[in-house]
Scaffold this motif. Sequence first.
Motif, PDB file in Angstrom:
ATOM      1  N   SER A 107      12.117  -7.423   3.000  1.00 16.94           N
ATOM      2  CA  SER A 107      11.729  -6.707   2.051  1.00 16.94           C
ATOM      3  C   SER A 107      10.117  -6.782   2.201  1.00 16.94           C
ATOM      4  CB  SER A 107      12.219  -6.369   0.754  1.00 16.94           C
ATOM      5  OG  SER A 107      11.038  -6.284  -0.135  1.00 16.94           O
ATOM      6  N   ARG A 126      10.502 -11.767 -11.074  1.00 14.18           N
ATOM      7  CA  ARG A 126      11.982 -11.901 -11.646  1.00 14.18           C
ATOM      8  C   ARG A 126      12.093 -13.100 -12.644  1.00 14.18           C
ATOM      9  NH1 ARG A 126      14.950 -11.369  -5.641  1.00 14.18           N
ATOM     10  NH2 ARG A 126      14.340  -9.436  -5.089  1.00 14.18           N
ATOM     11  N   TYR A 160      15.196   0.952  -5.296  1.00 10.97           N
ATOM     12  CA  TYR A 160      14.386   0.496  -4.190  1.00 10.97           C
ATOM     13  C   TYR A 160      14.496   1.052  -2.967  1.00 10.97           C
ATOM     14  CZ  TYR A 160      13.973  -2.868  -0.439  1.00 10.97           C
ATOM     15  OH  TYR A 160      13.563  -3.709   0.713  1.00 10.97           O
ATOM     16  N   LYS A 176       4.144  -0.516  -7.417  1.00 10.07           N
ATOM     17  CA  LYS A 176       3.840  -1.754  -8.126  1.00 10.07           C
ATOM     18  C   LYS A 176       2.681  -2.317  -7.472  1.00 10.07           C
ATOM     19  CE  LYS A 176       8.011  -3.568  -8.847  1.00 10.07           C
ATOM     20  NZ  LYS A 176       9.150  -4.274  -9.520  1.00 10.07           N
ATOM     21  N   GLN A 230      11.467   2.318  -5.019  1.00  7.64           N
ATOM     22  CA  GLN A 230      10.552   1.563  -5.511  1.00  7.64           C
ATOM     23  C   GLN A 230      10.001   0.770  -4.568  1.00  7.64           C
ATOM     24  OE1 GLN A 230      10.573  -1.736  -8.991  1.00  7.64           O
ATOM     25  NE2 GLN A 230      12.390  -1.193  -8.279  1.00  7.64           N
ATOM     26  N   ASP A 231       8.671   0.312  -4.514  1.00  7.25           N
ATOM     27  CA  ASP A 231       7.974  -0.637  -4.004  1.00  7.25           C
ATOM     28  C   ASP A 231       6.952   0.066  -2.817  1.00  7.25           C
ATOM     29  OD1 ASP A 231       9.142  -2.647  -5.245  1.00  7.25           O
ATOM     30  OD2 ASP A 231      10.268  -3.316  -3.364  1.00  7.25           O
ATOM     31  N   ASN A 236      15.936  -8.165 -13.041  1.00 14.35           N
ATOM     32  CA  ASN A 236      15.163  -6.752 -13.086  1.00 14.35           C
ATOM     33  C   ASN A 236      16.353  -5.795 -12.688  1.00 14.35           C
ATOM     34  OD1 ASN A 236      12.950  -8.284 -13.212  1.00 14.35           O
ATOM     35  ND2 ASN A 236      12.278  -7.906 -11.209  1.00 14.35           N
ATOM     36  N   TRP A 270      20.440  -6.118  -2.521  1.00 16.59           N
ATOM     37  CA  TRP A 270      19.436  -5.137  -2.410  1.00 16.59           C
ATOM     38  C   TRP A 270      19.564  -4.544  -1.027  1.00 16.59           C
ATOM     39  CZ3 TRP A 270      16.946  -3.625  -6.811  1.00 16.59           C
ATOM     40  CH2 TRP A 270      16.589  -4.522  -7.705  1.00 16.59           C
ATOM     41  N   PHE A 296      15.945  -1.718 -14.553  1.00 16.80           N
ATOM     42  CA  PHE A 296      15.553  -0.592 -13.731  1.00 16.80           C
ATOM     43  C   PHE A 296      16.591   0.530 -14.023  1.00 16.80           C
ATOM     44  CE2 PHE A 296      13.993  -3.353 -10.197  1.00 16.80           C
ATOM     45  CZ  PHE A 296      12.861  -3.614 -10.667  1.00 16.80           C
TER      46      PHE A 296
HETATM   47  C1  BGC Z   1      11.686  -6.351  -7.618  1.00 19.93           C
HETATM   48  C2  BGC Z   1      11.863  -5.052  -6.777  1.00 19.93           C
HETATM   49  C3  BGC Z   1      12.367  -5.060  -5.536  1.00 19.93           C
HETATM   50  C4  BGC Z   1      13.800  -5.625  -5.610  1.00 19.93           C
HETATM   51  C5  BGC Z   1      14.095  -5.666  -4.315  1.00 19.93           C
HETATM   52  C6  BGC Z   1      13.083  -6.831  -7.554  1.00 19.93           C
HETATM   53  O1  BGC Z   1      13.253  -7.814  -8.313  1.00 19.93           O
HETATM   54  O2  BGC Z   1      11.239  -6.162  -8.940  1.00 19.93           O
HETATM   55  O3  BGC Z   1      10.294  -4.577  -6.807  1.00 19.93           O
HETATM   56  O4  BGC Z   1      12.462  -3.648  -5.077  1.00 19.93           O
HETATM   57  O5  BGC Z   1      13.523  -6.751  -6.218  1.00 19.93           O
HETATM   58  O6  BGC Z   1      13.452  -6.735  -3.390  1.00 19.93           O
END
Ligand code: BGC
Length: 367
Positions: free
Chosen positions: A45, A122, A244, A295, A273-274, A175, A213, A179
């Motif tokens: 990512s 995190r 995400y 963010k 997200q991101d 996290n 993820w 979310f």
């Molecule tokens: C982060 C996110 C991210 C996700 C996957 C989370 O811990 O806060 O910003 O999308 O990890 O990498």
Amino acid sequence: MHLSRRGLLYGSAGAAAVSLAGCGAGEESASLTGFTGISMPTDTSERWVIEGKALESNLKGLGYDVIHQNAKDVVEDQIAQIQSMVDEGVEFLVIAAIDNTSLGQVLADAKDKGVTVIAYDRLILETPDVDFYASFDNYQVGVLQATHIIDRLGMRDNPGPFNIELFSGDLGDNNSQYFFMGGLDTLESFIYEGKVLIPSGQTEQEPTATAGWSGDVAQTRMSDLLGEFYDDDETELHAVLSPYDGISRGVVAALVDADYEPGTGGFPVVTGQDAEAASVKAIKDGTGQTETVFKDTRQLAHTVTDMVKAIVDGGDPEVNDLGTYDNGFKFVPSLLLEPVDVTADNYKEVIVDSEYLTEDQIDAGEA
Ligand code: BGC
């Protein structure tokens, strides 16, 4: 799990400096040189790669030595990398954990050696040996995503019912629950009213979780859900709460496979997200996902650099929340930044004008 459904952001203090670092603050700081180990979790990512480099360059710019490693999704490698940083004599650890409960032992060793530990984005759980946490308001991320769905579907003025499916992130990432709960709490009244239906019945974190993820994992789950719960002519999917961008793109791929047509009114609302380039491109072009939460990770990297510098200089890092992030041992003093909702209407102002991504990067779908 270490939070009550609503016990999230209500213990926040105003900006404050907290003198709680392991050995960092106060008189011992005279001997600190700023030697820092940075441990990032994945390179699949964009954000973690960019932030690792930004942190490294910020800290080196202050004249500090840095060891920077990315554990590429392998928990054991992350533990080994951190252990070797401790053995090398780092004074600070900045860690974005792959699995938040796996670092207790190595951090106990770090603490014995007087290392100051900062959980990066995190929270690290089930250890007393975390000094600070720097992140965004993670609950608010979910609120923004769910609010986008509510607005986009006109749910306040329209009787519905609307069919929605929920996705959450990796279970090993603290996290994910923030979310997810931010999103669920925001949709809650519509669910009780019967305006929002979740045909799969999957409303808990575990069945909606996305291991690693991963977009592929999300694509498979979305295809399965479509096959099982939407395979008649009546049940139409209206929105997907996705935490995400990588997951969102997997979801969109499954929808396209199932003949939902992006860019048409019948295509479900999909959040994210991101502000990853490929997702911002889809948002801009109207070809799938309709929202992401930005963010500003440059700001996060600066915040953490400032934390390290404050301690090296003999002061105390600034924090703005003392009562939200319970890691199982304590509320970890935190500095939380604000996430921003991004759609086709404001991507230019938020993403391009701030020089986070150029239009060319967005058009190429690659940062
Ligand atoms: C982060 C996110 C991210 C996700 C996957 C989370 O811990 O806060 O910003 O999308 O990890 O990498």
